[in-house]
Design a protein around this motif. Structure first.
Motif, PDB file in Angstrom:
ATOM      1  N   SER A  56       1.008  -1.193  -0.186  1.00  0.00           N
ATOM      2  CA  SER A  56       0.022  -0.034   0.064  1.00  0.00           C
ATOM      3  C   SER A  56       1.055   1.250  -0.258  1.00  0.00           C
ATOM      4  O   SER A  56       2.242   1.282   0.383  1.00  0.00           O
ATOM      5  N   ALA A  57       0.344   2.408  -0.531  1.00  0.00           N
ATOM      6  CA  ALA A  57       1.115   3.489  -0.675  1.00  0.00           C
ATOM      7  C   ALA A  57       1.676   4.069   0.759  1.00  0.00           C
ATOM      8  O   ALA A  57       0.885   3.992   1.809  1.00  0.00           O
ATOM      9  N   HIS A 113       7.680  -1.883  -6.759  1.00  0.00           N
ATOM     10  CA  HIS A 113       7.149  -2.784  -5.517  1.00  0.00           C
ATOM     11  C   HIS A 113       6.210  -1.596  -4.803  1.00  0.00           C
ATOM     12  O   HIS A 113       5.262  -2.160  -4.015  1.00  0.00           O
ATOM     13  N   ARG A 114       5.925  -0.405  -4.840  1.00  0.00           N
ATOM     14  CA  ARG A 114       5.297   0.505  -4.135  1.00  0.00           C
ATOM     15  C   ARG A 114       5.135   1.852  -4.393  1.00  0.00           C
ATOM     16  O   ARG A 114       5.885   2.488  -5.447  1.00  0.00           O
ATOM     17  N   ASP A 151       2.968   8.032   7.472  1.00  0.00           N
ATOM     18  CA  ASP A 151       3.192   6.751   8.054  1.00  0.00           C
ATOM     19  C   ASP A 151       4.632   6.706   8.537  1.00  0.00           C
ATOM     20  O   ASP A 151       5.082   5.894   9.343  1.00  0.00           O
ATOM     21  N   ALA A 152       5.562   7.702   8.130  1.00  0.00           N
ATOM     22  CA  ALA A 152       6.958   7.545   8.325  1.00  0.00           C
ATOM     23  C   ALA A 152       7.629   8.941   8.186  1.00  0.00           C
ATOM     24  O   ALA A 152       6.931   9.615   7.669  1.00  0.00           O
ATOM     25  N   HIS A 173       9.995  -1.038   2.382  1.00  0.00           N
ATOM     26  CA  HIS A 173       9.574  -2.219   3.304  1.00  0.00           C
ATOM     27  C   HIS A 173       8.899  -1.620   4.895  1.00  0.00           C
ATOM     28  O   HIS A 173       8.649  -2.362   5.819  1.00  0.00           O
ATOM     29  N   LEU A 174       8.772  -0.269   4.792  1.00  0.00           N
ATOM     30  CA  LEU A 174       8.183   0.117   6.051  1.00  0.00           C
ATOM     31  C   LEU A 174       6.531  -0.068   5.873  1.00  0.00           C
ATOM     32  O   LEU A 174       5.887  -0.119   5.077  1.00  0.00           O
ATOM     33  N   PRO A 175       5.867  -0.376   7.003  1.00  0.00           N
ATOM     34  CA  PRO A 175       4.636  -0.517   7.015  1.00  0.00           C
ATOM     35  C   PRO A 175       3.793   0.726   7.077  1.00  0.00           C
ATOM     36  O   PRO A 175       4.093   1.649   7.468  1.00  0.00           O
ATOM     37  N   ALA A 176       2.624   0.704   6.273  1.00  0.00           N
ATOM     38  CA  ALA A 176       1.915   1.827   6.378  1.00  0.00           C
ATOM     39  C   ALA A 176       0.951   1.734   7.914  1.00  0.00           C
ATOM     40  O   ALA A 176       0.998   0.781   8.364  1.00  0.00           O
ATOM     41  N   THR A 177       0.262   3.060   7.796  1.00  0.00           N
ATOM     42  CA  THR A 177      -0.131   3.039   9.259  1.00  0.00           C
ATOM     43  C   THR A 177      -1.478   2.093   9.180  1.00  0.00           C
ATOM     44  O   THR A 177      -2.456   2.384   8.279  1.00  0.00           O
ATOM     45  N   PRO A 178      -1.807   1.110  10.251  1.00  0.00           N
ATOM     46  CA  PRO A 178      -2.689   0.385  10.194  1.00  0.00           C
ATOM     47  C   PRO A 178      -4.251   1.044  10.314  1.00  0.00           C
ATOM     48  O   PRO A 178      -3.879   1.719  11.276  1.00  0.00           O
ATOM     49  N   ALA A 179      -5.362   0.686   9.594  1.00  0.00           N
ATOM     50  CA  ALA A 179      -6.193   1.057  10.115  1.00  0.00           C
ATOM     51  C   ALA A 179      -6.848   0.812  11.508  1.00  0.00           C
ATOM     52  O   ALA A 179      -6.348  -0.260  12.063  1.00  0.00           O
TER      53      ALA A 179
END
Length: 438
Positions: free
Chosen positions: A24-25, A96-97, A122-123, A232-238
């Motif tokens: 995800s973006a 990839h993203r 997100d980061a 490879h960093l995670p997006a903010t989860p819902a």
């Protein structure tokens, strides 16, 4: 988690890592001190990932060379002064993203712009200019703005924080500089209780270790390039773990799709927390009426359950008075309140003083808010609390608010959506402050 742990975890299935979808973006900001190379870094990411057209590149030439910073500094004042004033967003994608980048200002007087960008990120990539530090000294002091922005993005609960040590091409001993600066950043992060994903050496001007990995062992670093790390960093989860909350954005009064809404009104918006499905009971704020969800539609009007973070159209089993700005909530879960203690990032040019009244916006709901008391002001360099009778522009402090009508809030540490408010001046309609519920 170390860089190696992070990359290894990203290779696991989403169910194993607990992350939603690494494809995800990713929305991230670059921040740090003035002239650390934030705009140049973003320009390098755009150019080396081939996200800039040739005619655009031709327009940012200076003296026969490409000025990467001009790709993001769009305001005339920014171009004339060589500084970033407003937040500039740019978009690019790799195989990839997809990415959304925010170039945040480094000047102290534009702290409010940086806070605005960080609140939804997100980061955060905090740049550190190696040439501005006493890099030969293992006990060096970091720049004030490096500390300030690191503390602020941590306060704003940005999930992933990365330190990028820039301009290592301009120092005599890049390995020694990176080693000493990394030690100083690690010590600072541990003292401030900041969870850092990685510390990466780069040269934004030369393009070293930004998109393509540098030579093996450059600066004694063996990890991925900055772009590899970001991929490879995670997006903010819902916020699916909280109870259901839904701010009504639009009321479709007379639906032409009788086959999907049975002729009843459809309440459209984005699910803030939890999830919604047919058969569950909801309470309307502020009226307090209850109803049962008869049907849930997605963005293309197909019936299905909708989790937090996605748009939905909700049809109730009976007609109740619901308008734009109302909330649909899980019953007997939230306690509406007319008071809130908040951390306030003050953005207005006029100082915040007790007794002033503003509009408070939460979701799509507007209520009058009065400043009851300024508890104290935070030293943004140390987060130490200081006594204060007002909050000057760009200051951050703890404030007590009272509302004309009750609101449903959660601590910002639990919910970015229910835990945040915007204050708007009642006369000028300017955004005056961003409030995070304590």
């Amino acid at each position: 988690m170390t860089t190696i742990d992070l990359i290894a975890a990203s290779a696991q299935p989403a169910s194993a890592t607990g992350q939603n979808d690494l494809k995800s973006a990713l929305k991230f900001i670059t921040c740090g001190s003035v002239d650390d190379g934030k705009s140049t870094l973003i320009g390098r990411l755009l150019v080396d990932s081939k996200a800039v057209l040739q005619d655009h590149l031709a327009g940012v030439q200076r003296g026969g060379e490409t000025d990467l910073a001009l790709l993001t500094d769009g305001l005339s004042a920014e171009r004339e002064q060589g500084i970033t004033i407003d937040v500039a967003y740019r978009y690019f994608a790799t195989e990839h993203r997809k990415f959304i980048i925010g170039d945040a200002p480094g000047h102290e007087q534009y702290t409010r712009n940086m806070v605005t960008a960080a609140s939804s990120a997100d980061a955060a990539v905090v740049l550190v200019d190696a040439t501005k530090l006493d890099w030969k000294n293992p006990a060096m002091e970091l720049l004030q703005q490096t500390r300030r922005h690191s503390l602020l993005v941590n306060l704003l609960r940005v999930p992933s924080i990365v330190f990028a040590v820039n301009k290592l091409d301009a120092v005599e001993d890049s390995a020694l500089a990176f080693n000493n600066i990394s030690a100083a950043l690690t010590a600072f992060a541990e003292a401030a209780k900041i969870a850092v994903k990685a510390i990466v050496p780069i040269s934004a001007l030369k393009g070293w270790n930004v998109v393509d990995a540098a030579e093996t062992g450059w600066c004694g670093y063996t990890g991925p390039s900055l772009l590899d790390l970001l991929e490879h960093l995670p997006a903010t989860p819902a916020e699916t773990g909280e109870a259901f909350a839904f701010p009504v954005q639009w009321v479709e009064k007379f639906s032409s799709s009788s086959d999907t809404s049975q002729g009843r009104r459809v309440f459209w918006g984005r699910v803030a927390t939890g999830g919604v499905q047919p058969g569950q009971t909801v309470t309307v704020l502020p009226s307090g009426q209850t109803a049962v969800v008869a049907q849930v539609l997605d963005h293309i009007r197909q019936p299905r359950a909708i989790p937090a973070g996605h748009s939905a159209g909700i049809v109730l089993d009976r007609e109740v008075d619901v308008s734009r700005g109302d909330w649909l909530l899980a019953p007997d879960t939230f306690t509406p309140s007319r008071e809130a203690a908040v951390t306030m990032a003050w953005m207005d040019d006029e100082p915040l003083v007790a007794g002033r009244v503003y509009w408070a916006l939460q979701g799509h709901r507007w209520v009058k808010a009065k400043v009851r008391r300024i508890v104290h002001k935070l030293d943004v360099n140390t987060l130490a609390e200081e006594d204060a009778s007002e909050l000057p522009p760009n200051a951050i402090g703890h404030v007590e608010l009272s509302f004309q009508e009750p609101l449903v809030t959660l601590p910002y540490l639990r919910s970015r959506i229910l835990g945040s408010l915007v204050l708007v001046d009642t006369a000028s309609h300017k955004t005056s402050g961003a409030a995070l519920v304590l």
